[in-house]
Write an enzyme that holds these catalytic residues in place. Structure first.
Site, short mmCIF file in Angstrom:
data_model
loop_
_atom_site.label_atom_id
_atom_site.label_comp_id
_atom_site.label_asym_id
_atom_site.label_seq_id
_atom_site.Cartn_x
_atom_site.Cartn_y
_atom_site.Cartn_z
N ASP A 52 0.82 -1.20 0.00
CA ASP A 52 0.00 0.00 0.00
C ASP A 52 0.86 1.26 0.00
OD1 ASP A 52 -2.16 -1.73 0.22
OD2 ASP A 52 -2.26 -1.56 2.40
N TYR A 110 5.72 -10.11 6.64
CA TYR A 110 5.68 -8.67 6.86
C TYR A 110 6.08 -8.39 8.30
CZ TYR A 110 3.20 -7.44 2.51
OH TYR A 110 2.86 -7.24 1.21
#
Length: 251
Positions: A52, A110
């Site tokens: 993002d 992540y």
């Protein structure tokens, strides 16, 4: 025609994510422009996943096909002279014709970083989430572990990119502390839109006493986004590890 895989790292602060978009700057578009200058003609990159706006990558894999004969060992330097300083190619490798950076990826990790101190640190601006109230990492770790396993993760995703299924397998989800820096690491076979940031927000809610780690299985089972924690800011999120059958890409 060669298939080239690139090992990248980037600071995503200036970009609206990886994916090419019509009106705003993205990492992929910036890379493709640099590659086209190096290799000649239009180059289309396939990335290992979307990140993002504002999200970073310490490790990222992308691949492209080209007829350019530039040796792979010379490609990183050539590409890096045609891209901004916040995007770096670490290595280039020639890979199998059928290799695809996203379809060939087996799992991803992540890491979400929280700077947990009463005083801000200017070096963590847009690179870690500043949280001044002391957080109990043991409670956070218990909450994080509740996300492990195969579940429907609708309760921790934002409405956005449509997927065939919202079921994913989380191999591990853990929280650790080093001084003032907290890290939530989560590895899964795939991620939904804003899933890691919503998991982190839910883990923070547990630390704040707004829910307990034992509430999380029920929240997941409900599929109700409003029962989970908020979506934390993007600047603390990094793609940090990837797994492929080609071991050279895992280093």
């Amino acid at each position: 025609m060669r298939n080239i895989a690139l090992k990248l790292m980037y600071n995503g602060t200036a970009y609206h994510g990886w994916q090419v978009q019509k009106t705003v700057s993205s990492v992929c578009e910036t890379m493709e422009k640099g590659l086209s200058n190096v290799c000649g003609g239009n180059v289309k990159l396939v990335g290992c996943g979307r990140t993002d706006a504002g999200v970073h990558a310490e490790r990222y894999i992308a691949n492209f096909h080209t007829e350019s004969r530039i040796p792979v060992e010379r490609l990183p330097f050539a590409i890096n002279t045609h891209t901004p300083e916040d995007i770096v190619v670490r290595e280039a490798l020639e890979v199998a014709e059928d290799f695809n950076a996203i379809l060939s990826c087996q799992k991803k990790e992540y890491t979400y970083r929280i700077y947990n101190s009463r005083i801000k640190n200017p070096f963590y601006v847009n690179r870690a989430y500043f949280y001044p109230k002391h957080l109990d990492e043991e409670v956070m770790d218990r909450a994080a572990r509740a996300f492990e396993g195969t579940h429907d993760f609708r309760a921790v995703r934002s409405v956005g990119t449509e997927t065939k299924t919202t079921v994913r397998t989380v191999h591990y989800c853990r929280v650790s502390r080093s001084g003032d820096l907290l890290e939530l690491k989560v590895c899964a076979d795939g991620f939904l839109y804003n899933m890691v940031r919503a998991i982190t927000g839910t883990v923070l809610y547990a630390a704040e006493g707004k829910l307990t780690p034992e509430d999380i299985p029920e929240i997941l089972a409900s599929g109700d986004r409003s029962l989970a924690g908020p979506t934390v800011p993007p600047g603390g999120l990094y793609m940090t590890r990837l797994w492929y059958e080609d071991e050279r890409l895992n280093e």
